[in-house]
Design an enzyme around this catalytic site. Structure first.
Site, mmCIF file in Angstrom:
data_model
loop_
_atom_site.group_PDB
_atom_site.id
_atom_site.type_symbol
_atom_site.label_atom_id
_atom_site.label_comp_id
_atom_site.label_asym_id
_atom_site.label_seq_id
_atom_site.Cartn_x
_atom_site.Cartn_y
_atom_site.Cartn_z
ATOM 1 N N ARG A 23 -1.502 0.632 0.648
ATOM 2 C CA ARG A 23 -0.659 1.040 -0.476
ATOM 3 C C ARG A 23 -0.973 2.463 -0.963
ATOM 4 O O ARG A 23 -0.058 3.247 -1.175
ATOM 5 C CB ARG A 23 -0.755 0.014 -1.609
ATOM 6 C CG ARG A 23 0.009 -1.280 -1.280
ATOM 7 C CD ARG A 23 -0.264 -2.353 -2.301
ATOM 8 N NE ARG A 23 -1.689 -2.603 -2.441
ATOM 9 C CZ ARG A 23 -2.240 -3.216 -3.464
ATOM 10 N NH1 ARG A 23 -1.488 -3.617 -4.470
ATOM 11 N NH2 ARG A 23 -3.534 -3.431 -3.492
ATOM 12 N N ASN A 41 2.062 -5.342 -2.481
ATOM 13 C CA ASN A 41 1.666 -6.348 -1.495
ATOM 14 C C ASN A 41 2.484 -7.599 -1.734
ATOM 15 O O ASN A 41 2.541 -8.088 -2.856
ATOM 16 C CB ASN A 41 0.182 -6.722 -1.667
ATOM 17 C CG ASN A 41 -0.729 -5.759 -0.957
ATOM 18 O OD1 ASN A 41 -0.280 -4.961 -0.128
ATOM 19 N ND2 ASN A 41 -2.011 -5.823 -1.269
#
Ligand code: ZN
Ligand code: ZN
Ligand code: FE
Length: 756
Positions: A23, A41
Site C-alpha cells: 500500500r 487491503n
C-alpha cells in the site's frame, strides 16, 4: 464534473500483496503521477480507486506491475471502469475485514539490507537493537495468533510503541508504515542472558562462544544450540551431550563472503541462500577436510547466512573480539522432539547440554524450524519446508473441497487445503514421541484457526500402526487411507498440477505395502485417485526388521546371500567388524525366515552397497549410509553394473544380484559409489521404458527420500529427459516423508471428485 481527459478506474489486485509494503508503494506511485483516490487491503488482496488524467492513470496502472515491491507477487490485476468521485488527495484507507479468511498469512522474512545497515550504524537509533524490522523483513508467521495480520493479533501486542515508532508506523512514506512488529530499544522486546540485559547479554554470549561453550539462542521460530563450528572440542562436546555422534549440524555464517571461503556457491545457490526465506542450503565444501566434526564423511554442509538482527549483532560482536568462524546452529530440541520455544523448555530438556541461554521476551507463538534445501538443475528443492515457507500456499490445479492430509510417521508435516491452495504445516518431527503428538494437535488447531479451514475429509497413511493413522481414527469426518508410496507420487502430481496419469518412481526407506511387505523401490502408474504397482525391486529379507535398517551389515548379508547363496561365506572377511556369533545367527535367521520381513526398499539397497563398499557397518542417523555413498561421487559414470529384469505375476521385478557380485570384486569405494548410482538410474530407465511401451505414458514422477540425493536426482532427470520422457520431481515439498501430506490431501480431493 470531471475535467477533460480525466478518468476514474477501480483496480483489483490479488496475490502476495499484503504485509510487504504494497500500500505505501501504491501511495508513493499515486503521488508521483498526480493520482487521487485511495488504496486498501481487502479480503481479495488490494483494491485501488484511481482518478486523474487519463495518461497518468495509464502509466500508474502499468507501473504497478513493473515497479511492484520485490517481495510481492501479483497473480491477477483487474482494471474496471469506475464512476468519478469527489477526491482531492490519495489516501490509505482502513482494511476491509469481512471475509478476511482468504488472505494469505505472511511468512517470516530475513533481515533486509536497510535494517541490516541501521543496526550497525552508530548514529542510528536502532544501533545494535536485535529486533529491528520493517515492512520488508522480520517475524510474521511465528508471532501471529489470528488473522488479519495486525499487531493486536500477534505476540507484539504487549509492547506499546513509543512516539517515534508510532510515528514511523503511521507515516505512509516510511518503510515501517504498518510494519506490525515495529519496535525499538525504548519500547520493544529485549534480550537477556541470566541477569544481563541488552548489549551486555549479547557480549557475554559472544564471549562464551569464543571460549568453546555451547549456548542456547532464541531465534525466530525456536531456540538454536550454537557453538564455534571450527572448535573441534566444542562440537564434539555438543555431539556427546546430545548423543548425536555423526548426524550433520547446520552452520551459520556472518555473510556470503565468509560462506565462499569454505564452500562452493553457484549463482543459483547464492540466490537461494540470500533470499528473504534464508534457508539452510546444502553446499559443497571447498576442502573435504574442512571441519569434519560438523558433517563427518559428507562432502556438503547445510549453511545459513545470519538472518535476524540478533544473529547479525552477535557476529558483529564476535568480529570485534577477533573471532571470524562460522557457528554451529542446530535446532534446540530433545532427540526427535519439536524445537524448544520457551526458556522453560530449554531448562527442562537441555540443561545438561547448555548452561547458558541468550533469550528474549518476544514470545514465539508458532514453532518453526529452519528450512533446508539444495539446488538441482537450477531449481531449489526443499528437504525441510519450514521457516520462510510456512504457511505459503501451494497452488493446486483447481478449486476443491477442504481436506486434511495427516502426514507420515517420521519428519511429519500435515497439509490443509482451502479452495485451490494447499498449506503445509512446518516440520513437526517424529510422531512416535508423545511430545510430538501434543505439538501436532496444537499446530493443527492453530492452523485451522488461521486459515479458517474446516476439512471435510481426512487422508492418512495405509499403515495401521502409524500414530497419525490412530489419531485420524479419533477425528470426526470421512477418512481415506492412502498407500505411502502413492502419496509420494501424488505429492509430485499436486505440486506440478498434473491431472493425467504418470509413471511414478517411489524410492525410499520404508512404507507399508498392502501385501504386508515393506515397500520402497516401487514403480506405479498413478492418476491422483488410483494407482497400480507395475514394478519393484526384488523383495529380500530385512533381517531383524527395524534392526536391519540400523545395523546395515544385515542388509549387506541379505543381498549377498540373495546373490551368492551359501557361497557368501567366501566373503566373510567383509564382515570383519561384525561380531562373528551375531553374524552367524543372523545368517540362520534369514534361512529360517524368522523376524525377516520382506522388503523391496531402495534405501536398504543403498545401505547394503554402502556396507559392501566398506564404508560402515552401522548407522547412527537415518540416511547416513546413502549420504556417505553420495559424498564419494564426483562424476557421473558412463559404466554401470549388471542387473536383470524379469516378470512375476504381471509385475516387473528388478534383480540387482549380478551387481552385488560385481561390487564385491571392485576395489575402490569411489568407483563403486559412482557406478552404483549409474546402475540404479539405468534400472529406472529400463523399467520405465518397458512400462511406457505398454501404457503409452510419457510423464515420469520421481519421489521418496532416496531422491534427496542430489547426485542421483541430477543423473536420473538427465538420463530420463534424454530418452524423451517429461520428468517431474518435488520442488516445493520434500521428497522425503515431509512431503507425503500433500500427496494424501491430493488423493482425498481426487477421490471425492470422482466419487460424485
Ligand atoms: Zn527491514
Ligand atoms: Zn520504539
Ligand atoms: Fe517415504
Amino acid at each position: 464534473m470531471l475535467k477533460p481527459a480525466q478518468q476514474a478506474k477501480k483496480i483489483i489486485i490479488s496475490g502476495l500483496v499484503q504485509g510487504i509494503g504494497f500500500r505505501p508503494f501504491i501511495y508513493r506511485l499515486a503521488k508521483e503521477h498526480g493520482i487521487c483516490g485511495w488504496v486498501l487491503n481487502s479480503p481479495k488482496g488490494v483494491e485501488i480507486f484511481a482518478q486523474g488524467r487519463a495518461a497518468n492513470v495509464k502509466i500508474f496502472t502499468s507501473e504497478i506491475k513493473t515497479k511492484a515491491p520485490q517481495k510481492s507477487r501479483i497473480d491477477k490485476l483487474v482494471v474496471l471502469q469506475a464512476r468519478s468521485a469527489d477526491v482531492k488527495k490519495f489516501e490509505i484507507k482502513e482494511s476491509l475485514k469481512r471475509g478476511a479468511k482468504k488472505s494469505i498469512i505472511p511468512t517470516d522474512l530475513a533481515i533486509c539490507p536497510d535494517c541490516a545497515r541501521e543496526i550497525l550504524d552508530k548514529a542510528d537509533r536502532r544501533f545494535l537493537y536485535p529486533f529491528a524490522n520493517c515492512t520488508n523483513c522480520g517475524p510474521r508467521f511465528t508471532i501471529v495468533k489470528k488473522m488479519p495480520y495486525d499487531r493486536a493479533f500477534t505476540t507484539m501486542r504487549e509492547f506499546k510503541m513509543c512516539p517515534d515508532c508510532a510515528q514511523e508506523f503511521t507515516d505512509p512514506l516510511n518503510r515501517r508504515f504498518h510494519a506490525q512488529p515495529n519496535a525499538c530499544d525504548i519500547c520493544g522486546p529485549q534480550v537477556y542472558l541470566g541477569k544481563l540485559r541488552g548489549i551486555r547479554a549479547m557480549e557475554k554470549a559472544a564471549e562464551q562462544i569464543t571460549k568453546g561453550e555451547i549456548i542456547a539462542i532464541k531465534s525466530l521460530g525456536g531456540f538454536h544450540l550454537a557453538c564455534d563450528a571450527l572448535n573441534k572440542k566444542a562440537v564434539e562436546k555438543l555431539r556427546l551431550k546430545k548423543s548425536r555422534p555423526h548426524k550433520p549440524f547446520a552452520i551459520m555464517a556472518e555473510a556470503l563472503s565468509s560462506v565462499k571461503k569454505f564452500c562452493h556457491v553457484s549463482g543459483e545457490e547464492e540466490k537461494f541462500l540470500l533470499s528473504e526465506k534464508a534457508p539452510a542450503v546444502m553446499l559443497k565444501k571447498r576442502s573435504a577436510g574442512f571441519a569434519p566434526q560438523v558433517a563427518p564423511n559428507l562432502s556438503a554442509l547445510a549453511v545459513m547466512v545470519a538472518y535476524t538482527p540478533l544473529h547479525k549483532i552477535l557476529f558483529y560482536l564476535l568480529k570485534k573480539m577477533g573471532f571470524n568462524n562460522p557457528l554451529v546452529m542446530t535446532s534446540a530440541n530433545a532427540k526427535d522432539e519439536p524445537i524448544c520455544i520457551s526458556d522453560g523448555e530449554i531448562r527442562q530438556k537441555l540443561s545438561a547440554v547448555t548452561d547458558c541461554m541468550l533469550s528474549h521476551n518476544r514470545e514465539i507463538h508458532n514453532r518453526c524450524d529452519d528450512s533446508v534445501g539444495f539446488i538441482c538443475d537450477g531449481k531449489p528443492r526443499l528437504t525441510r519446508r519450514a521457516r520462510g515457507f510456512a504457511l505459503e500456499p501451494i497452488k493446486l490445479s483447481h478449486n476443491a473441497i477442504s481436506v486434511l492430509g495427516m502426514g507420515g510417521e517420521l519428519k511429519n508435516t500435515f497439509c490443509l487445503t482451502r479452495q485451490d491452495e494447499a498449506f503445509m504445516s512446518c516440520h513437526i518431527g517424529d510422531m512416535n514421541e508423545r511430545e510430538t503428538e501434543n505439538f501436532y494437535l496444537s499446530a493443527l488447531s492453530k492452523m485451522k484457526k488461521l486459515l479458517g479451514a474446516r476439512p471435510a475429509v481426512i487422508a492418512h497413511d495405509l499403515h495401521p500402526d502409524y500414530a497419525t493413522t490412530k489419531l485420524a481414527a479419533k477425528m470426526p469426518g470421512k477418512k481415506i487411507a492412502v498407500q505411502h508410496h502413492a502419496a509420494h507420487i501424488f505429492s509430485v502430481m499436486a505440486e506440478h498440477k498434473i491431472n493425467s496419469p504418470v509413471i511414478g518412481v517411489a524410492w525410499d526407506g520404508t512404507g507399508y505395502g498392502p501385501d504386508g511387505s515393506i515397500w520402497g523401490g516401487e514403480f506405479m502408474v498413478a492418476d491422483g485417485k488410483n494407482w497400480r504397482r507395475m514394478a519393484s525391486l526384488k523383495p529380500v529379507a530385512l533381517p531383524g526388521a527395524d534392526a536391519g535398517a540400523i545395523e546395515i551389515w544385515r542388509m549387506g548379508l541379505s543381498w549377498l546371500k540373495t546373490a551368492l547363496g551359501e557361497n557368501w561365506r567366501k566373503h566373510i572377511s567383509l564382515f570383519a567388524e561384525v561380531d562373528r556369533k551375531k553374524l552367524l545367527s543372523v545368517d540362520k535367521m534369514i534361512d529360517a525366515k524368522i523376524n525377516c520381513p520382506l522388503t523391496s526398499s531402495m534405501g536398504r539397497l543403498f545401505d547394503a552397497v554402502s556396507f559392501l563398499a566398506g564404508l560402515r557397518s552401522e548407522i547412527t542417523y537415518e540416511g547416513q549410509a546413502a549420504m556417505e555413498l553420495e559424498a564419494l561421487c564426483e562424476n557421473h559414470s558412463a559404466k554401470f553394473y549388471s542387473f536383470e529384469i524379469h516378470k512375476k505375476n504381471g509385475l516387473l521385478i528388478i534383480d540387482p544380484s549380478p551387481m552385488i557380485k560385481e561390487v564385491i570384486k571392485e576395489k575402490n569405494a569411489k568407483i563403486i559409489a559412482e557406478k552404483f548410482h549409474a546402475t540404479v538410474v539405468e534400472m529406472a530407465a529400463k523399467t520405465i521404458e518397458e512400462i511406457s511401451r505398454k501404457t503409452k505414458i510419457n510423464k515420469i514422477a520421481l519421489s521418496g527420500g532416496v531422491f534427496q540425493n542430489k547426485f542421483l536426482l541430477e543423473l536420473a532427470e538427465k538420463k530420463l529427459s534424454q530418452k524423451g520422457f517429461k520428468v517431474y520431481a518435488n520442488v516445493l515439498v520434500p521428497a522425503n516423508d515431509g512431503g507425503i501430506a500433500l500427496g494424501q490431501a491430493w488423493a482425498a480431493i481426487k477421490n471425492m471428485e470422482n466419487a460424485r
